[in-house]
Design a protein around this motif. Structure first.
Motif, PDB file in Angstrom:
ATOM      1  N   ALA A  55       0.636  -1.123   0.024  1.00 22.20           N
ATOM      2  CA  ALA A  55      -0.056  -0.191   0.044  1.00 22.20           C
ATOM      3  C   ALA A  55       0.882   1.185   0.013  1.00 22.20           C
ATOM      4  CB  ALA A  55      -0.814  -0.112   1.276  1.00 22.20           C
ATOM      5  N   THR A  56       2.007   1.221   0.817  1.00 20.14           N
ATOM      6  CA  THR A  56       2.898   2.316   1.117  1.00 20.14           C
ATOM      7  C   THR A  56       3.476   2.734  -0.488  1.00 20.14           C
ATOM      8  OG1 THR A  56       3.260   1.970   3.243  1.00 20.14           O
ATOM      9  CG2 THR A  56       4.986   3.445   2.135  1.00 20.14           C
ATOM     10  N   ILE A  57       3.929   1.551  -1.328  1.00 14.07           N
ATOM     11  CA  ILE A  57       4.558   1.631  -2.586  1.00 14.07           C
ATOM     12  C   ILE A  57       3.481   2.357  -3.725  1.00 14.07           C
ATOM     13  CG2 ILE A  57       5.545   0.508  -4.290  1.00 14.07           C
ATOM     14  CD1 ILE A  57       6.645  -1.274  -2.334  1.00 14.07           C
ATOM     15  N   ALA A  58       2.168   1.840  -3.502  1.00 16.21           N
ATOM     16  CA  ALA A  58       1.275   2.395  -4.319  1.00 16.21           C
ATOM     17  C   ALA A  58       1.037   3.749  -4.053  1.00 16.21           C
ATOM     18  CB  ALA A  58      -0.104   1.705  -3.984  1.00 16.21           C
ATOM     19  N   MET A  61      10.762  17.722  -2.664  1.00 13.16           N
ATOM     20  CA  MET A  61      10.564  16.740  -1.572  1.00 13.16           C
ATOM     21  C   MET A  61      10.742  15.297  -2.700  1.00 13.16           C
ATOM     22  SD  MET A  61       9.926  15.822   1.312  1.00 13.16           S
ATOM     23  CE  MET A  61       9.146  14.477   2.181  1.00 13.16           C
ATOM     24  N   ILE A  62      10.343  15.548  -3.972  1.00 13.79           N
ATOM     25  CA  ILE A  62      10.439  14.576  -4.842  1.00 13.79           C
ATOM     26  C   ILE A  62      11.987  14.137  -5.098  1.00 13.79           C
ATOM     27  CG2 ILE A  62      10.542  14.055  -7.536  1.00 13.79           C
ATOM     28  CD1 ILE A  62       7.812  13.713  -6.010  1.00 13.79           C
ATOM     29  N   ASP A  63      12.698  15.107  -5.079  1.00 14.81           N
ATOM     30  CA  ASP A  63      14.367  14.841  -5.070  1.00 14.81           C
ATOM     31  C   ASP A  63      14.848  14.150  -3.610  1.00 14.81           C
ATOM     32  OD1 ASP A  63      14.588  15.995  -7.429  1.00 14.81           O
ATOM     33  OD2 ASP A  63      15.362  17.958  -6.526  1.00 14.81           O
ATOM     34  N   ARG A  72      12.786  14.735 -13.539  1.00 17.40           N
ATOM     35  CA  ARG A  72      12.534  14.666 -12.078  1.00 17.40           C
ATOM     36  C   ARG A  72      11.471  13.369 -11.730  1.00 17.40           C
ATOM     37  NH1 ARG A  72      11.994  19.147 -10.698  1.00 17.40           N
ATOM     38  NH2 ARG A  72      14.165  19.554  -9.662  1.00 17.40           N
ATOM     39  N   ALA A  73      10.545  13.535 -12.260  1.00 20.64           N
ATOM     40  CA  ALA A  73       9.404  12.388 -12.097  1.00 20.64           C
ATOM     41  C   ALA A  73       9.773  11.051 -12.618  1.00 20.64           C
ATOM     42  CB  ALA A  73       8.176  12.717 -12.863  1.00 20.64           C
ATOM     43  N   LEU A 125       2.263   7.770  -6.428  1.00 16.42           N
ATOM     44  CA  LEU A 125       1.380   8.743  -6.741  1.00 16.42           C
ATOM     45  C   LEU A 125       1.910  10.216  -6.513  1.00 16.42           C
ATOM     46  CD1 LEU A 125      -1.970   7.503  -6.014  1.00 16.42           C
ATOM     47  CD2 LEU A 125      -0.996   7.669  -8.224  1.00 16.42           C
ATOM     48  N   ALA A 126       3.282  10.147  -5.654  1.00 13.49           N
ATOM     49  CA  ALA A 126       3.853  11.278  -4.978  1.00 13.49           C
ATOM     50  C   ALA A 126       4.144  12.611  -5.900  1.00 13.49           C
ATOM     51  CB  ALA A 126       4.882  10.818  -4.301  1.00 13.49           C
ATOM     52  N   PRO A 127       4.633  12.074  -7.170  1.00 13.78           N
ATOM     53  CA  PRO A 127       5.096  13.081  -8.098  1.00 13.78           C
ATOM     54  C   PRO A 127       3.873  14.316  -8.440  1.00 13.78           C
ATOM     55  CG  PRO A 127       6.191  11.355  -8.595  1.00 13.78           C
ATOM     56  CD  PRO A 127       5.226  10.857  -7.618  1.00 13.78           C
ATOM     57  N   VAL A 128       2.429  13.411  -8.149  1.00 13.27           N
ATOM     58  CA  VAL A 128       1.364  14.426  -8.502  1.00 13.27           C
ATOM     59  C   VAL A 128       1.195  15.401  -7.311  1.00 13.27           C
ATOM     60  CG1 VAL A 128      -1.116  14.250  -8.923  1.00 13.27           C
ATOM     61  CG2 VAL A 128       0.442  12.488  -9.597  1.00 13.27           C
TER      62      VAL A 128
END
Length: 339
Positions: free
Chosen positions: A26-29, A42-44, A165-166, A33-36
């Protein structure tokens, strides 16, 4: 006193381990979606965390599960980045190049293992450091690299910063998940049991028919491949390549720190150690040399007072195993006093 023996069970999966795998999925899923919804900074940082987890897991596999303590794993980190530069310069897509570079590095680790796995203990550890320094010097001779001046992965410039980056974030997440999954599966196989038997007593493992060198080589090559993937991903985030940076022993020092603090020989320990290192770096990374001194002091304290790391201590106190790679013997109500 009467001894009453109920059923003795040998478990591999527990309720907590099944819940842990579900939570990880679930965490990986969610992370996918984090780049959205996360900002660029934070992405870096999350990308860096995924790379740290790969590095910790691969060094833990080599030393914690295989008993092969190395202080020269930066050779594979540097080669992963170097071959990415070379392949991209030859016209290969840079994102494809970083994985092909890891395959090339893994292939090169096979003949290297023919020599290095003849060494044991401190000889192996120092021998790997010597190999890393020699490879560093050889890479400096490449005219494309221009010695310590280095070069850049300029082919990434065809992508705008947000897209780049994404893509790097998703590739790092996929690589981390795939490598952890491969390592977990391997360590739960017969080969994994053989590796841990070699770590505990090589002579005894040989006496029961374990192919020691072949088993060590499997782990050596997997670690080389995984660390090379991390090197290529780090290059993609930084874009610049300087040999003295990528072949620096600090990378192995970071791996050792993460595994010692999290728990050497514990699958969960490497992940926990990488997260702790990430948090410490995020908070104190800007303090310069004091940050490095603090890391060293922390490693020494853990070695003295928590030799099995944080996860090892948690497991000892509470018997909690979230990602077990071995078996667990349960003796429910073995002894009952019927006086």
């Amino acid at each position: 006193m009467t001894l009453l023996s109920n059923d003795i069970s040998i478990e591999r999966w527990t309720r907590s381990s099944r819940l842990a795998l579900s939570a990880m999925a679930a965490t990986i899923a969610v992370l996918a979606l984090a780049p959205v919804f996360l900002g660029a900074g934070m992405i870096d940082r999350m990308t860096a965390l995924f790379i740290y987890v790969i590095l910790a897991a691969m060094w833990n596999a080599l030393a914690g599960f295989g008993g092969l303590v190395s202080v020269g794993q930066q050779v594979f980190f540097g080669l992963g980045a170097y071959f990415t530069i070379r392949l991209a310069d030859a016209g290969l897509n840079p994102f494809v190049a970083l994985f092909v570079a890891a395959i090339v590095t893994g292939a090169l680790s096979i003949p290297l293992s023919l020599f290095m796995l003849r060494l044991k203990g401190g000889e192996f550890a120092i021998g790997m450091w010597v190999v890393a320094e020699l490879v560093h010097l050889l890479v400096n001779l490449d005219r494309l690299i221009q010695g310590e001046t280095g070069t850049s992965l300029i082919s990434l410039n065809v992508y705008d910063s947000a897209t780049r980056r994404a893509i790097i974030y998703w590739l790092s997440l996929v690589a981390m998940t795939a490598l952890l999954g491969a390592l977990f599966t391997l360590m739960r196989s017969r080969a994994g049991a053989a590796m841990q038997a070699i770590r505990d007593n090589e002579d005894a493992a040989t006496s029961v028919g374990v192919r020691v060198i072949a088993t060590k080589r499997l782990l050596f090559v997997l670690a080389a491949f995984g660390i090379a993937v991390a090197g290529g991903l780090w290059l993609a985030t930084a874009t610049t390549f300087q040999p003295k940076t990528y072949f620096s022993v600090q990378w192995t020092a970071y791996m050792i720190f993460m595994v010692l603090v999290g728990g050497i020989g514990k699958f969960e320990g490497a992940i926990l150690g990488a997260i702790l290192f990430f948090v410490i770096e995020t908070i104190f990374g800007g303090t310069g040399v004091w940050y490095l001194i603090g890391l060293g002091a922390t490693a020494v304290l853990f070695s003295l007072y928590l030799p099995h790391g944080l996860w090892g201590e948690i497991e000892r106190r509470f018997g909690l195993q979230l990602l077990p790679v071995g078996y667990r013997l349960t003796l429910p109500n073995l002894l009952k006093d019927k006086r």
